[in-house]
Design an enzyme around this catalytic site. Sequence first.
Site, mmCIF file in Angstrom:
data_model
loop_
_atom_site.group_PDB
_atom_site.id
_atom_site.type_symbol
_atom_site.label_atom_id
_atom_site.label_comp_id
_atom_site.label_asym_id
_atom_site.label_seq_id
_atom_site.Cartn_x
_atom_site.Cartn_y
_atom_site.Cartn_z
ATOM 1 N N TRP A 217 -2.520 18.371 23.024
ATOM 2 C CA TRP A 217 -3.895 17.962 22.706
ATOM 3 C C TRP A 217 -3.938 16.494 22.334
ATOM 4 C CZ3 TRP A 217 -3.346 22.623 19.153
ATOM 5 C CH2 TRP A 217 -2.598 22.321 18.033
ATOM 6 N N ASN B 21 -7.122 22.795 28.144
ATOM 7 C CA ASN B 21 -6.293 23.284 27.029
ATOM 8 C C ASN B 21 -5.163 24.171 27.559
ATOM 9 O OD1 ASN B 21 -8.950 24.880 26.902
ATOM 10 N ND2 ASN B 21 -7.876 26.068 25.402
ATOM 11 N N ASP B 22 -5.077 25.415 27.202
ATOM 12 C CA ASP B 22 -3.845 26.186 27.434
ATOM 13 C C ASP B 22 -3.389 26.238 28.899
ATOM 14 O OD1 ASP B 22 -4.891 26.868 24.984
ATOM 15 O OD2 ASP B 22 -5.132 28.976 25.439
ATOM 16 N N ARG C 126 -6.586 39.021 22.569
ATOM 17 C CA ARG C 126 -6.718 38.170 23.759
ATOM 18 C C ARG C 126 -5.363 37.716 24.319
ATOM 19 N NH1 ARG C 126 -8.899 35.360 19.314
ATOM 20 N NH2 ARG C 126 -7.824 33.463 18.693
ATOM 21 N N ASP C 127 -5.443 36.998 25.439
ATOM 22 C CA ASP C 127 -4.313 36.283 26.044
ATOM 23 C C ASP C 127 -3.231 37.233 26.582
ATOM 24 O OD1 ASP C 127 -5.816 34.203 25.031
ATOM 25 O OD2 ASP C 127 -4.531 33.894 23.297
ATOM 26 N N TRP D 87 -14.348 20.603 23.386
ATOM 27 C CA TRP D 87 -14.328 22.070 23.476
ATOM 28 C C TRP D 87 -15.636 22.571 24.090
ATOM 29 C CZ3 TRP D 87 -10.522 25.484 22.849
ATOM 30 C CH2 TRP D 87 -10.870 26.832 22.773
ATOM 31 N N GLU E 224 -1.915 33.886 18.954
ATOM 32 C CA GLU E 224 -2.512 33.599 20.257
ATOM 33 C C GLU E 224 -1.392 33.458 21.293
ATOM 34 O OE1 GLU E 224 -6.539 31.332 19.667
ATOM 35 O OE2 GLU E 224 -4.952 30.009 18.973
ATOM 36 N N SER F 135 -7.603 32.659 28.095
ATOM 37 C CA SER F 135 -6.226 32.583 28.611
ATOM 38 C C SER F 135 -5.678 33.906 29.129
ATOM 39 C CB SER F 135 -5.307 32.032 27.524
ATOM 40 O OG SER F 135 -5.586 30.662 27.380
ATOM 41 N N TRP G 140 -11.903 18.348 30.340
ATOM 42 C CA TRP G 140 -11.090 19.005 29.311
ATOM 43 C C TRP G 140 -10.043 19.960 29.877
ATOM 44 C CZ3 TRP G 140 -10.779 19.259 23.946
ATOM 45 C CH2 TRP G 140 -10.186 20.389 23.407
HETATM 46 N N1 DQQ Z 1 -7.301 29.199 23.805
HETATM 47 C C1 DQQ Z 1 -7.969 30.159 24.643
HETATM 48 C C2 DQQ Z 1 -7.740 31.477 24.000
HETATM 49 C C3 DQQ Z 1 -6.471 31.260 23.278
HETATM 50 C C4 DQQ Z 1 -6.635 29.882 22.725
HETATM 51 C C5 DQQ Z 1 -9.417 29.766 24.799
HETATM 52 C C6 DQQ Z 1 -5.333 29.213 22.347
HETATM 53 O O1 DQQ Z 1 -7.644 32.524 24.953
HETATM 54 O O2 DQQ Z 1 -6.250 32.231 22.270
HETATM 55 O O3 DQQ Z 1 -9.520 28.529 25.449
HETATM 56 O O4 DQQ Z 1 -5.433 27.817 22.383
#
Ligand code: DQQ
Length: 483
Positions: free
Chosen positions: A274, A33-34, A150-151, A58, A206, A95, A31
């Site tokens: 995605w 993602n960001d 976050r992030d 996920w 985010e 992230s 997997w």
């Molecule tokens: N994905 C992360 C977070 C963020 C979200 C977790 C956005 O930190 O806010 O994998 O896709």
Amino acid sequence: MTSSPQTPDSAETHDSVSQRPVMHLMPPSQWLNDPNGLIFHEGQYHLFYQYGPEKANWGLKYWGHFVSRDLVTWTHLPIALAPTPGGPDKDGCWSGSAVVHNGVPTLIYTGVHPEVQCLATSDNMLAWRKHPGNPVIAAPPDGLEVTGFRDPCPWQEDGLWHLLLGSGIKDVGGAALLYTSPDLTYWQYRHPLCIGNKDETGTVWECPDFFPLGDKWVLLVSPIPLGRVLYFTGTYRDKKFTPEVQGVCDFGDFYAAKTMLDGQGRRLLWGWVWEGWSDEAQHRAGWAGALSLPRVLSLRKDGTLSTEPAPELEALRQQHRRLTDRNAETQAALPEEIVGDSRTLELRAEFGAAEARQYGLRVRCSPDGSEETLLYYDAAEKRLMAERAHSSLNPEAKREAQSGAFALEPGETLSLHIFLDNSLVEVYANGRACLTTRIYPTRADSCGIRLYAQGGSALLTSLDVWTLRPLTMQAYEPPGKAG
Ligand code: DQQ
């Protein structure tokens, strides 16, 4: 029958091979993602990313790491961050960003749960040590009822580190909270840099990203529940950002985008693309999620963003074919020698005068018409469209159309720049609208390209087609073994 991602059955193996993108960055399995921690450091492009090494759905988040000197030859480096049992990131390293502080490469990221901010440093960009004082931001500001925290997105200004956190204020809307610090470890909350309206721009922002471009500043956010990356261009003064123009970075399957400033002074953007088929299909394929192609951002006179694929991608071009002057309404089929049977193609279609209500291209068409994807401009609705109703015979593939507001100006003609990479499609229209989508054609002969026009004629003045080779992925040589 049960199957694990490591041991797919034969039908699944076919999907794994024929649908897996090859010009887009993905980990070898499982997997992604960001994009995280995008940084150009000592002549190299470093892309970290949210990595789920345990399954193609996920799950627990680590930071994976790619590096390149030229954007087309990449090395997949060892995992940079893993959750520490009992630590503030025990439930995942979410992230964040990468900076160099006093010569020391530093990652700043969100540990969960709860959402707190953590640091890790390195001498060589390979092995990362977590800061003993983590978390460096342990809780949201007192008195603020936030919907997320976050992030982190840091930058240096007036001798101080500045940092945005992706957040939202309950019952108000998404927000980017501003902190400052002399040293990346001691942080002081200042105020919201910018607050949105929950009914228009979502409840949680985010992955904020904030940077100067031309004579403006740009704020990117990925709002829940919109599921698209929004941009605001505007004025940054007295540590407050006033948005003046708002837009959408991409109308399709593109999220959590981040940027980096590279050695040429370019602002490069990557997003998470995605999947567009079911969780079960992802699990069986044994992979899910890709990074978009690198995109070069610039500011247009009207304050909107211009987005173009990075020119380095031209190094992937192989055979070139070209045709000119076709009527899209009457000559839908393109000659066989133009089309070929490649599933990784770059297409540049230039249209001239058009009376048609809708016009563009049909891609990944089977000869019998049972599979095809329509990519077109809807002149009546003023939209860029991806029509997926017949993209795939696979019932697990998503079928809904994707689209966004895009209007040709008086006298302007349509220019579509399209990348087909197995199941992943990126469309750039006139350098100022993007649409990334996922399609999963099942038939081996779904390779055709056709013209498309409805409600009148449209002149295709030229179509350039290149077959593309995959990215070059180099094996990682641990230090000491190389050379
Ligand atoms: N994905 C992360 C977070 C963020 C979200 C977790 C956005 O930190 O806010 O994998 O896709």
